[in-house]
Design an enzyme around this catalytic site. Sequence first.
Site, PDB file in Angstrom:
ATOM      1  CG  ASN A 160      60.717  33.947  25.556  1.00  0.00           C
ATOM      2  OD1 ASN A 160      61.163  32.995  26.093  1.00  0.00           O
ATOM      3  ND2 ASN A 160      60.129  34.220  24.365  1.00  0.00           N
TER       4      ASN A 160
ATOM      5  CB  SER B 277      62.333  34.371  20.296  1.00  0.00           C
ATOM      6  OG  SER B 277      61.060  34.144  21.180  1.00  0.00           O
TER       7      SER B 277
ATOM      8  N   GLY C 166      59.319  29.602   8.971  1.00  0.00           N
ATOM      9  CA  GLY C 166      58.667  29.574   7.625  1.00  0.00           C
ATOM     10  C   GLY C 166      59.449  28.902   6.560  1.00  0.00           C
TER      11      GLY C 166
ATOM     12  CE  LYS D  54      57.846  27.385  22.537  1.00  0.00           C
ATOM     13  NZ  LYS D  54      57.951  28.206  21.587  1.00  0.00           N
TER      14      LYS D  54
ATOM     15  CG  ASN E 144      66.893  30.742  27.067  1.00  0.00           C
ATOM     16  OD1 ASN E 144      66.730  31.862  26.867  1.00  0.00           O
ATOM     17  ND2 ASN E 144      66.410  29.895  26.323  1.00  0.00           N
TER      18      ASN E 144
ATOM     19  CB  ALA F  68      66.101  27.264  12.183  1.00  0.00           C
TER      20      ALA F  68
HETATM   21  O1  KPL Z   1      60.562  29.382  23.041  1.00  0.00           O
HETATM   22  C1  KPL Z   1      61.432  30.073  23.344  1.00  0.00           C
HETATM   23  C2  KPL Z   1      61.828  31.093  22.839  1.00  0.00           C
HETATM   24  O2  KPL Z   1      62.904  31.670  22.997  1.00  0.00           O
HETATM   25  O3  KPL Z   1      61.069  32.099  22.514  1.00  0.00           O
HETATM   26  C3  KPL Z   1      62.306  29.560  24.542  1.00  0.00           C
HETATM   27  C4  KPL Z   1      61.566  28.217  25.197  1.00  0.00           C
HETATM   28  C5  KPL Z   1      62.462  30.187  25.700  1.00  0.00           C
HETATM   29  C6  KPL Z   1      63.618  28.971  24.169  1.00  0.00           C
HETATM   30  O4  KPL Z   1      64.635  29.845  24.146  1.00  0.00           O
END
Ligand code: KPL
Length: 303
Positions: free
Chosen positions: A190, A253, A12, A182, A200, A129
């Site tokens: 994740n 994330s 954002g 995605k 990762n 970010a």
């Molecule tokens: O989009 C991602 C996330 O962490 O949500 C990845 C592609 C796994 C990169 O960290």
Amino acid sequence: MQWHIIGAGAIGLLWASKLHKAGHHVSLILRNQEKLDQYRNNGHFSVTTNEQTEHFETAVELADNTTPIHQLLITTKSFAAVDAFNSIRHRLADDVRILLLHNGMGPQQQLVDDNPALEIWAGSTTDGAYFNAPFNLIRAGIGDTQIGRLSKQGNDQLFEEIAAVDNRLKLTTDINSVLWRKLAINCAINPLTALYNCRNGDLIKYTDRRAAMAQICKEIDNVAEASGIFLFERKLMEQAWDVAELTGNNHSSMQQDVSHSRATEIETITGFFCKIAEQVGIAVPANQLVLEAIRTINEPDDN
Ligand code: KPL
């Protein structure tokens, strides 16, 4: 052009800075009075890219403000997107255009289904970010962003109007496929990084983690094929392996959410996928297993 942004997280604020630099007016809709006071005391937010810091002074407000909204960017966590939309629903102008930019799937489709008269866009980004302090954003990686119109309503003008905001912003006529790709990568990486509490890159270093990831990917390939969704030219495992390697040092994330005891986006990632699998009648035990495991972690502790 006047933009309202709801969801003052990393994406954002990154978009607030991009819009601001491209000459748009931005108002951030903050969660509560405390956040508003915190922002006003700070007086600005900042973005640091390659050790260069820029400050942005942007308008801030709460959802119950009354000014009409013509352009709305929703950058909340996926599970909060519909509530965020409902909190400002009464302020939408007749010509409003809405862009959702968050992980996962489900809320975008729900908003389109519930609001057939609105022009609704969705996007997917690989921009990275994070905050090192409130309202201090560090740009970790410069990525690609694709946006496309989800609703039948509207035309593609919005893209022309914001194309200058980011030279890596692209218009797609098939945003659904972009969101699915995605989603597939997020399903592969994740939950496992959250469960193994690892970066990762650590997923592909160990045989057991690789095997779990391969099983998850195989199930997704099967469901995508049965649903007529084209993912990648090659097997998802190969694609996800490359992403895990390329972002090897990153914490996903979901790993970050779990390690900070925050709600995760599991329902709009693996949860959404498992629902589609059920609709097409394909068993997805590996995905179901990680879904349940993350749900258990996410449950509030009764003791
Ligand atoms: O989009 C991602 C996330 O962490 O949500 C990845 C592609 C796994 C990169 O960290």
